[in-house]
Design a protein around this motif. Structure first.
Motif, mmCIF file in Angstrom:
data_model
loop_
_atom_site.group_PDB
_atom_site.id
_atom_site.type_symbol
_atom_site.label_atom_id
_atom_site.label_comp_id
_atom_site.label_asym_id
_atom_site.label_seq_id
_atom_site.Cartn_x
_atom_site.Cartn_y
_atom_site.Cartn_z
ATOM 1 N N ARG A 14 17.335 35.694 76.575
ATOM 2 C CA ARG A 14 16.358 35.893 75.497
ATOM 3 C C ARG A 14 16.992 36.653 74.321
ATOM 4 N NH1 ARG A 14 10.266 37.472 77.502
ATOM 5 N NH2 ARG A 14 9.850 35.610 78.773
ATOM 6 N N MET A 15 17.808 37.641 74.649
ATOM 7 C CA MET A 15 18.448 38.431 73.595
ATOM 8 C C MET A 15 19.533 37.620 72.902
ATOM 9 S SD MET A 15 18.809 41.931 75.830
ATOM 10 C CE MET A 15 19.448 42.981 74.560
ATOM 11 N N GLY A 16 20.179 36.705 73.648
ATOM 12 C CA GLY A 16 21.277 35.936 73.081
ATOM 13 C C GLY A 16 22.553 36.756 73.074
ATOM 14 N N LEU A 17 23.686 36.080 73.175
ATOM 15 C CA LEU A 17 24.956 36.785 73.232
ATOM 16 C C LEU A 17 25.163 37.665 72.002
ATOM 17 C CD1 LEU A 17 27.658 37.391 74.561
ATOM 18 C CD2 LEU A 17 28.591 35.324 73.465
ATOM 19 N N GLN A 18 24.942 37.096 70.811
ATOM 20 C CA GLN A 18 25.196 37.879 69.596
ATOM 21 C C GLN A 18 24.231 39.045 69.482
ATOM 22 O OE1 GLN A 18 27.920 37.186 67.551
ATOM 23 N NE2 GLN A 18 27.400 39.283 66.929
ATOM 24 N N GLN A 46 40.355 64.900 74.139
ATOM 25 C CA GLN A 46 40.578 63.527 74.574
ATOM 26 C C GLN A 46 39.307 62.935 75.163
ATOM 27 O OE1 GLN A 46 44.641 62.580 76.354
ATOM 28 N NE2 GLN A 46 44.431 64.726 76.936
ATOM 29 N N GLU A 47 38.989 61.734 74.720
ATOM 30 C CA GLU A 47 37.852 60.980 75.269
ATOM 31 C C GLU A 47 38.118 59.501 75.053
ATOM 32 O OE1 GLU A 47 33.123 59.966 74.526
ATOM 33 O OE2 GLU A 47 34.117 61.479 73.285
ATOM 34 N N SER A 48 37.914 58.703 76.068
ATOM 35 C CA SER A 48 38.107 57.265 75.944
ATOM 36 C C SER A 48 36.877 56.608 75.343
ATOM 37 C CB SER A 48 38.380 56.638 77.317
ATOM 38 O OG SER A 48 39.604 57.069 77.846
ATOM 39 N N ALA A 49 37.113 55.634 74.494
ATOM 40 C CA ALA A 49 36.029 54.772 74.034
ATOM 41 C C ALA A 49 35.804 53.694 75.075
ATOM 42 C CB ALA A 49 36.377 54.156 72.688
ATOM 43 N N GLY A 50 34.568 53.237 75.175
ATOM 44 C CA GLY A 50 34.264 52.193 76.143
ATOM 45 C C GLY A 50 34.933 50.876 75.778
ATOM 46 N N THR A 51 35.162 50.056 76.796
ATOM 47 C CA THR A 51 35.639 48.690 76.565
ATOM 48 C C THR A 51 34.424 47.785 76.524
ATOM 49 O OG1 THR A 51 37.745 49.087 77.693
ATOM 50 C CG2 THR A 51 37.018 46.796 77.497
ATOM 51 N N PHE A 52 34.188 47.178 75.366
ATOM 52 C CA PHE A 52 33.030 46.300 75.207
ATOM 53 C C PHE A 52 33.323 45.376 74.026
ATOM 54 C CE2 PHE A 52 28.764 44.892 74.255
ATOM 55 C CZ PHE A 52 28.188 44.795 75.516
ATOM 56 N N PRO A 53 32.970 44.092 74.139
ATOM 57 C CA PRO A 53 33.266 43.148 73.049
ATOM 58 C C PRO A 53 32.554 43.559 71.754
ATOM 59 C CG PRO A 53 32.687 41.976 75.057
ATOM 60 C CD PRO A 53 32.350 43.418 75.292
ATOM 61 N N GLU A 54 33.340 43.701 70.684
ATOM 62 C CA GLU A 54 32.722 44.035 69.398
ATOM 63 C C GLU A 54 32.103 42.813 68.728
ATOM 64 O OE1 GLU A 54 36.680 42.414 68.488
ATOM 65 O OE2 GLU A 54 35.874 43.772 69.999
ATOM 66 N N GLY A 55 32.492 41.626 69.203
ATOM 67 C CA GLY A 55 31.954 40.385 68.672
ATOM 68 C C GLY A 55 32.553 39.214 69.432
ATOM 69 N N ARG A 56 32.208 38.005 68.999
ATOM 70 C CA ARG A 56 32.705 36.813 69.694
ATOM 71 C C ARG A 56 34.225 36.694 69.639
ATOM 72 N NH1 ARG A 56 28.841 32.811 70.805
ATOM 73 N NH2 ARG A 56 26.728 33.360 70.136
ATOM 74 N N GLU A 57 34.817 37.260 68.581
ATOM 75 C CA GLU A 57 36.270 37.167 68.454
ATOM 76 C C GLU A 57 37.006 37.896 69.580
ATOM 77 O OE1 GLU A 57 34.721 40.518 65.821
ATOM 78 O OE2 GLU A 57 34.157 38.447 66.335
#
Length: 615
Positions: free
Chosen positions: A390-394, A415-426
């Protein structure tokens, strides 16, 4: 013929002699005046400089206190041993003579000689914090070590040791590389600086200002009189800091965390996002670094496969698993694609067909038709698959990135790690070489796929659920400016339905019922995360919110146990014991060794509060 001088000539010559003598006396008088009056102070200073040697006086670092005023990091007396500036051969000879008393290796002597070559006019710090027995021996043999001086200097101490190691960090002597950095432009060789954690983060506040004192030496540079000398400029202590940490809670977590396992525990104050506890296991003793860690201990820490120096709470990234389903629910409510009471059109019968694939639920027989609270309670994959579609990938990517799952939380640590998560379809094109389809959202919504988060980031999200949808940046320094990291536009009804789903997890019939507590609303979400290192040994999560029954939550607890297999069996009881300990102390209820429902059962103690009728 007369040979004498004419009277006029005699008078002229006498007058000239008088003028000469007068001028000579005047010059001598002027020279005496200049030497004794005008340059008297300068010559006195030069004289003093020949017999007095300036010695830096180290300033004590600021003391760190927890929220109750307990000392987290303090200073205790220590003794340092240094050498006055001298020719290279003399310095090396003195170091070799000191070696039997101070345990100096050839490598250490070579290193000290390199420091001496870089700073030849400064005293050479040989041992920042010498053993008291060695100091006593050198004091007795002062005649044999003319260029040695001993001084008392503040020594950093961490009373709780390993329990606070990853949050406090440690200190050590400044290195040549650090001295060249802009941050340390006003520092000098031999100073002690923060190397990690809060010690490094707040170095500019904790570091005081060096003073100076003078000791008297004879013609060959031997100290005469007292080593204590005369104070020229007193040292200025560093700034004391008060932290949000609860030291008792940190000690408690250190006591109850499984001593053979790795993981992290984070506790946040719901009111302001203050970090009550930040613990990583395995840990180390920061006191071992004070004055310089020995090579054997350092090699052991670096070579330990369990990586005790690694801060899993802020740097470790793990698949967030089922706790991320709560994220999906909150974002869907925020986007308005679902209502709190709505059920999905396709009931769960064990899986969902999408495209040419069948996406399974963790329960093969399925869960049937569920609303949002029921889906959270049962952790139903099929419900969240439909929510993601329903939300759609984008839409899902945009919302998750707005919430910050590809960014740091902004905690006040170096020191702190940023999460790994797709910033977009690219992201898929760049990482995997293909264009993503809508089906990629199905793994993301249940906390799998290219999605890895730190325990701290998950704690920040559940902090928003415990509050009003806003998530402040977690802070360790008490009184730090309140900063909202992000917010979700959730109604009171939406928040209550999310919490209701979490409440059912620990209610009778819930997967984590044995983690329920006698005096508190302890609600949360279990998680069993795929572990790429060993698929047969998943990581265990539990994300919890707790507070007095019928009142607003007061604490958020995240527990992660690597290779813990089960969130409900391993991480749930751990989080429950942390919340119970904190809340009992806050509300004046006596502490107990029997805390969770599971512990009551194992101890044979009745727990009428856990029955369905009284919950």
């Amino acid at each position: 013929m007369k040979t004498g001088f004419h009277p006029l000539q005699k008078r002229t010559r006498a007058r000239g002699a008088l003028i000469f003598v007068t001028a000579l006396v005047a010059l001598l008088g002027l020279a005496f005046f200049r030497a004794q009056i005008i340059r008297g102070d300068a010559y006195a200073l030069q004289s003093d400089s020949n017999r007095l040697r300036p010695i830096p006086v180290e300033a004590p670092r600021g003391t760190l206190f927890d929220r109750s005023g307990r000392i987290v990091a303090e200073n205790i007396p220590g003794y340092s041993i240094s050498l006055f500036p001298a020719p290279e051969a003399s310095i090396r000879g003195q170091l070799e003579e000191l070696s039997p008393f101070l345990g100096l290796t050839d490598a250490r002597i070579d290193r000290l000689m390199q420091i001496r070559a870089r700073y030849p006019r400064q005293p050479l710090l040989v041992k920042a914090f010498a053993d008291p027995a060695a100091v006593a021996v050198l004091e007795e043999r002062r005649w044999a070590f003319p260029g040695v001086f001993i001084e008392m200097r503040p020594k950093r101490s961490y009373p709780s040791g390993s329990a606070v190691a990853h949050v406090l960090g440690y200190v050590g002597e400044i290195t040549a590389e650090e001295l060249e950095a802009e941050r340390y432009v006003e520092y000098e060789q031999g100073m002690v600086v923060g190397k990690d954690g809060l010690e490094r983060e707040y170095e500019d506040r904790l570091q005081g200002q060096r003073g100076v004192r003078y000791v008297e030496v004879d013609a060959v540079g031997r100290v005469v009189g007292s080593f204590r000398g005369v104070t020229g400029t007193p040292a200025v202590p560093g700034q004391d800091l008060e932290l949000n940490l609860d030291l008792d809670l940190m000690d408690w977590i250190h006591e109850i965390f499984p001593d053979t396992m790795s993981g992290a525990v984070i506790a946040l104050d719901v009111e302001d996002g203050g970090v009550l506890a930040l613990y990583s296991a395995p840990t180390f003793d920061p006191n071992a670094f004070v004055g310089g860690i020995d090579q054997l201990t350092w090699s052991g820490l670096l070579g330990d496969p369990a990586r005790p120096l690694f801060n899993r709470a802020t740097m470790g990234k793990y698949a967030p698993a089922s706790p991320f389903k709560v994220v999906t629910a909150a974002m869907a409510l925020d986007m308005g694609v679902v209502t709190p009471d709505e059920t999905m059109p396709i009931p769960c019968e064990g899986g969902l067909n999408f495209g040419n694939r069948y996406f399974q639920c963790w329960r093969p027989e399925g869960h049937g038709a569920l609303d949002l609270a029921g889906a959270i309670q049962h952790s139903c994959n099929v419900y969240f698959y439909q929510l993601g579609l329903r939300m759609g990938l984008q839409g899902f990517l945009d919302s998750a990135n707005a919430v910050g799952f590809s960014r740091q939380c902004g905690i006040d640590l170096p020191q702190e790690s940023a999460g790994t998560f797709p910033e977009g379809r690219e992201f898929w094109e760049r990482t995997f070489g293909y264009r993503p389809t809508e089906g990629e959202v199905l793994s993301l919504v249940i906390g799998q796929g290219p999605n890895a988060q730190t325990p701290l980031k998950m704690a920040q999200f559940f902090l928003a659920v415990a509050r009003d949808g806003t998530a402040p940046s977690p802070t360790l320094l008490r009184g730090a400016p309140f900063q909202t990291g992000w917010s979700l536009n959730l109604s009171d009804r939406a928040l209550e339905m999310i919490r209701e789903g979490l409440r059912r997890v620990t209610a009778p019939g819930g997967t984590a019922h044995l983690s329920s507590l006698e005096h508190w609303d302890f609600i949360g979400k279990t998680g069993t995360a795929q572990n790429p290192q060993d698929m047969s040994r998943p990581h265990a999560w539990f994300a919890a919110i707790a507070g007095p029954r019928g009142e607003e939550p007061e604490i958020v607890v995240i527990a992660l146990v690597e290779f813990g297999l089960s969130g409900s069996a391993m991480a749930g009881p751990l989080a429950a014991k942390v919340a119970d300990y904190f809340l009992r102390r806050r509300h004046g209820i006596p502490l107990s060794d029997v805390q969770t429902l599971g512990e009551h059962y194992r101890a044979g103690i009745p727990a009428p509060w856990a029955s369905e009728g009284t919950r």
